[in-house]
Design a protein around this motif. Structure first.
Motif, PDB file in Angstrom:
ATOM      1  N   SER A 166     -52.638 -32.862 -10.191  1.00  0.00           N
ATOM      2  CA  SER A 166     -53.409 -33.249 -11.375  1.00  0.00           C
ATOM      3  C   SER A 166     -52.563 -33.154 -12.635  1.00  0.00           C
ATOM      4  N   ALA A 167     -51.475 -32.345 -12.571  1.00  0.00           N
ATOM      5  CA  ALA A 167     -50.573 -32.189 -13.709  1.00  0.00           C
ATOM      6  C   ALA A 167     -49.214 -31.726 -13.216  1.00  0.00           C
ATOM      7  N   ILE A 168     -48.191 -31.982 -14.014  1.00  0.00           N
ATOM      8  CA  ILE A 168     -46.860 -31.445 -13.729  1.00  0.00           C
ATOM      9  C   ILE A 168     -46.308 -30.900 -15.031  1.00  0.00           C
ATOM     10  N   ARG A 169     -45.763 -29.689 -14.965  1.00  0.00           N
ATOM     11  CA  ARG A 169     -45.233 -29.012 -16.150  1.00  0.00           C
ATOM     12  C   ARG A 169     -43.711 -29.121 -16.129  1.00  0.00           C
ATOM     13  N   LEU A 170     -43.172 -29.829 -17.121  1.00  0.00           N
ATOM     14  CA  LEU A 170     -41.748 -30.178 -17.148  1.00  0.00           C
ATOM     15  C   LEU A 170     -41.034 -29.469 -18.293  1.00  0.00           C
ATOM     16  N   GLY A 171     -39.922 -28.821 -17.979  1.00  0.00           N
ATOM     17  CA  GLY A 171     -39.099 -28.183 -18.990  1.00  0.00           C
ATOM     18  C   GLY A 171     -37.896 -29.043 -19.352  1.00  0.00           C
ATOM     19  N   TYR A 172     -37.448 -28.931 -20.590  1.00  0.00           N
ATOM     20  CA  TYR A 172     -36.213 -29.586 -21.036  1.00  0.00           C
ATOM     21  C   TYR A 172     -35.763 -28.933 -22.331  1.00  0.00           C
ATOM     22  N   PHE A 173     -34.561 -29.287 -22.789  1.00  0.00           N
ATOM     23  CA  PHE A 173     -33.999 -28.686 -24.000  1.00  0.00           C
ATOM     24  C   PHE A 173     -33.993 -29.718 -25.134  1.00  0.00           C
ATOM     25  N   PRO A 174     -34.175 -29.272 -26.378  1.00  0.00           N
ATOM     26  CA  PRO A 174     -34.053 -30.178 -27.528  1.00  0.00           C
ATOM     27  C   PRO A 174     -32.578 -30.422 -27.849  1.00  0.00           C
ATOM     28  N   ASN A 175     -31.885 -31.002 -26.890  1.00  0.00           N
ATOM     29  CA  ASN A 175     -30.436 -31.137 -26.936  1.00  0.00           C
ATOM     30  C   ASN A 175     -30.065 -32.517 -26.418  1.00  0.00           C
ATOM     31  N   ILE A 176     -29.066 -33.141 -27.018  1.00  0.00           N
ATOM     32  CA  ILE A 176     -28.722 -34.511 -26.659  1.00  0.00           C
ATOM     33  C   ILE A 176     -28.210 -34.622 -25.226  1.00  0.00           C
TER      34      ILE A 176
ATOM     35  N   ALA B 217     -31.994 -22.192 -23.413  1.00  0.00           N
ATOM     36  CA  ALA B 217     -30.960 -21.737 -22.479  1.00  0.00           C
ATOM     37  C   ALA B 217     -31.465 -21.837 -21.046  1.00  0.00           C
ATOM     38  N   GLY B 218     -30.513 -22.087 -20.128  1.00  0.00           N
ATOM     39  CA  GLY B 218     -30.852 -22.256 -18.722  1.00  0.00           C
ATOM     40  C   GLY B 218     -31.530 -21.066 -18.071  1.00  0.00           C
ATOM     41  N   PRO B 219     -31.031 -19.844 -18.288  1.00  0.00           N
ATOM     42  CA  PRO B 219     -31.678 -18.695 -17.665  1.00  0.00           C
ATOM     43  C   PRO B 219     -33.158 -18.561 -18.012  1.00  0.00           C
ATOM     44  N   ALA B 220     -33.524 -18.897 -19.240  1.00  0.00           N
ATOM     45  CA  ALA B 220     -34.931 -18.832 -19.631  1.00  0.00           C
ATOM     46  C   ALA B 220     -35.753 -19.872 -18.885  1.00  0.00           C
ATOM     47  N   ALA B 221     -35.166 -21.043 -18.663  1.00  0.00           N
ATOM     48  CA  ALA B 221     -35.864 -22.095 -17.923  1.00  0.00           C
ATOM     49  C   ALA B 221     -36.048 -21.702 -16.462  1.00  0.00           C
ATOM     50  N   ILE B 222     -35.016 -21.088 -15.869  1.00  0.00           N
ATOM     51  CA  ILE B 222     -35.117 -20.624 -14.480  1.00  0.00           C
ATOM     52  C   ILE B 222     -36.193 -19.554 -14.360  1.00  0.00           C
ATOM     53  N   GLU B 223     -36.238 -18.650 -15.320  1.00  0.00           N
ATOM     54  CA  GLU B 223     -37.257 -17.600 -15.305  1.00  0.00           C
ATOM     55  C   GLU B 223     -38.660 -18.207 -15.348  1.00  0.00           C
ATOM     56  N   ALA B 224     -38.832 -19.220 -16.192  1.00  0.00           N
ATOM     57  CA  ALA B 224     -40.132 -19.891 -16.290  1.00  0.00           C
ATOM     58  C   ALA B 224     -40.466 -20.616 -14.986  1.00  0.00           C
ATOM     59  N   LEU B 225     -39.463 -21.201 -14.364  1.00  0.00           N
ATOM     60  CA  LEU B 225     -39.667 -21.915 -13.100  1.00  0.00           C
ATOM     61  C   LEU B 225     -40.128 -20.949 -12.013  1.00  0.00           C
ATOM     62  N   PHE B 226     -39.469 -19.819 -11.928  1.00  0.00           N
ATOM     63  CA  PHE B 226     -39.785 -18.862 -10.879  1.00  0.00           C
ATOM     64  C   PHE B 226     -41.064 -18.075 -11.145  1.00  0.00           C
TER      65      PHE B 226
ATOM     66  N   GLY C  73     -43.696 -19.469 -12.341  1.00  0.00           N
ATOM     67  CA  GLY C  73     -44.799 -20.405 -12.185  1.00  0.00           C
ATOM     68  C   GLY C  73     -45.266 -21.029 -13.478  1.00  0.00           C
ATOM     69  N   ALA C  74     -44.505 -20.828 -14.574  1.00  0.00           N
ATOM     70  CA  ALA C  74     -44.891 -21.392 -15.866  1.00  0.00           C
ATOM     71  C   ALA C  74     -44.584 -22.881 -15.956  1.00  0.00           C
ATOM     72  N   ILE C  75     -43.578 -23.350 -15.202  1.00  0.00           N
ATOM     73  CA  ILE C  75     -43.251 -24.774 -15.126  1.00  0.00           C
ATOM     74  C   ILE C  75     -43.002 -25.138 -13.669  1.00  0.00           C
ATOM     75  N   ASP C  76     -43.036 -26.441 -13.393  1.00  0.00           N
ATOM     76  CA  ASP C  76     -42.833 -26.926 -12.027  1.00  0.00           C
ATOM     77  C   ASP C  76     -41.461 -27.563 -11.833  1.00  0.00           C
ATOM     78  N   ALA C  77     -40.910 -28.100 -12.920  1.00  0.00           N
ATOM     79  CA  ALA C  77     -39.632 -28.808 -12.860  1.00  0.00           C
ATOM     80  C   ALA C  77     -38.948 -28.656 -14.206  1.00  0.00           C
ATOM     81  N   THR C  78     -37.627 -28.829 -14.219  1.00  0.00           N
ATOM     82  CA  THR C  78     -36.923 -28.739 -15.496  1.00  0.00           C
ATOM     83  C   THR C  78     -35.581 -29.440 -15.437  1.00  0.00           C
ATOM     84  N   TYR C  79     -35.167 -29.956 -16.566  1.00  0.00           N
ATOM     85  CA  TYR C  79     -33.790 -30.399 -16.757  1.00  0.00           C
ATOM     86  C   TYR C  79     -32.986 -29.142 -17.067  1.00  0.00           C
ATOM     87  N   ILE C  80     -31.785 -29.042 -16.487  1.00  0.00           N
ATOM     88  CA  ILE C  80     -31.035 -27.797 -16.615  1.00  0.00           C
ATOM     89  C   ILE C  80     -29.574 -28.035 -16.251  1.00  0.00           C
TER      90      ILE C  80
END
Length: 353
Positions: free
Chosen positions: A40-50, A80-89, A91-98
């Motif tokens: 029903s939803a997907i939670r996607l992470g990414y950075f405000p970076n080019i 930062a990547g470690p923060a995104a991995i922590e969120a992934l593990f 359960g705060a997000i389902d996928a991320t650019y990293i």
């Protein structure tokens, strides 16, 4: 009608009602089991970076949401990547650019069960910028060099390059070269003020150091890799989400490929969309000259450049930031290759060679 008969009829009615409810519940379970490929939803992470331009464009232009259809896109940004991995593990997000090294660390941390790399995104766009007077590795002895974070992709690249050139740097800022992990905004200011001698950073910070603070590129990292290609950013998803909702993941990939197509077909428009999203997230867009320089120094591709991931892991091991890890199985490029094949485009490989 006797009271006994009434009670018997009541019990029978209750039994029928209970059976109906159980059947209804069973039907719901079956329906749910049959629809597990769609979330029903997907939670996607990414950075405000080019270096995350495909994500910026995909969100800004609505490509992800359009591809996802009824599934809601929910986004969260990280610095930062470690923060995104922590969120992934967590359960705060389902996928991320990293970047590659946080993904490698996440794979090792979860013993190969936490994530899958499902697509490439960005290659290149990183290197060592130094002040005037530094012209060779030997000139770095006794100097202070910043990286975005201890153990992140650029930090590993710098430490490996220093080691290859006979220089050492420990994790406490000591050694021949003092490596000082600090966020990019701090590094930009420190370089401008002269309190550091250089920084190994990704775009757009590399271009900003050159254009705004008169730094010079001592090492363009793409010169260190075969064909000038190495993974800077890729797209990962939790194994649980991929297994449960493969159709949703495939739709996310459709949006990702559409963003990559936009960059290829209308580079100026893609730059504008990426910058608009950076402004929306940070309140301040990149200057036009920085934006243009950054895009020129980056290659955006669905190819994860897998061979460079394995090499990056070896580099991290060599500088003592990663224990030996078996990366076999870290990729699942099946859904991506199905989409590429359907579009008449070359499929990509997860080979270490």
């Amino acid at each position: 009608m006797s009271s006994r008969t009434i009670r018997a009829l009541a019990l029978a009615a209750t039994a029928v009602l209970s059976a109906s409810l159980l059947a209804a519940c069973g039907g719901d379970d079956d329906a749910a089991a049959g629809s597990t490929s769609e979330a029903s939803a997907i939670r996607l992470g990414y950075f405000p970076n080019i270096t995350h331009a495909p994500a910026l464009i995909g969100v800004n232009k609505g490509y992800f949401q359009s591809a996802l259809g009824s599934a809601k896109l929910e986004t969260k940004t990280f610095n930062a990547g470690p923060a995104a991995i922590e969120a992934l593990f967590s359960g705060a997000i389902d996928a991320t650019y990293i970047g590659p090294n946080p993904a490698i660390n996440g794979w090792a941390q979860s013993k190969g069960s936490g994530l899958k790399i499902i697509a490439g995104s960005t290659s290149g766009g990183a290197g060592l910028v130094v002040k005037e007077g530094i012209n060779s590795p030997a000139d770095l002895k006794g100097k202070k060099i910043a990286t975005p974070q201890l153990g992140n992709t650029q930090d590993v690249a710098l430490r490996a390059w220093l080691k290859e050139n006979g220089l050492n740097a420990d994790t406490q800022g000591g050694g021949d070269v003092s490596v000082l992990p600090q966020d990019n905004a701090t590094a930009l200011q420190a370089f401008a003020q002269g309190s550091i001698d250089g920084a190994w950073v990704p775009e757009p910070n590399l271009s900003r150091l050159v254009l705004e603070s008169k730094g010079k590129v001592l090492v363009n990292e793409k010169d260190l890799w075969p064909n000038g290609l190495f993974v800077t950013t890729h797209l990962i998803v939790t194994q649980e989400f991929l297994k449960k909702y493969p159709a949703t993941v495939k739709k996310l990939l459709q949006g990702h490929l559409q963003a990559l197509d936009e960059i290829e077909k209308d580079n100026a428009g893609a730059q504008k969309a990426a910058n608009e999203q950076i402004k929306a997230l940070s309140g301040k867009p990149l200057k036009d000259n920085v934006l243009e320089s950054s895009f020129k120094n980056l290659t955006f591709t669905a190819d994860p450049v897998a061979s460079s991931l394995y090499t990056s892991a070896k580099h991290a091991e060599d500088v003592g930031l990663l224990k030996p890890v078996d990366l076999k199985g870290i990729y699942d490029l099946g859904p991506l290759n199905e989409l590429l094949k359907a579009a008449g485009k070359p499929e990509v490989s997860d080979s270490a060679a």
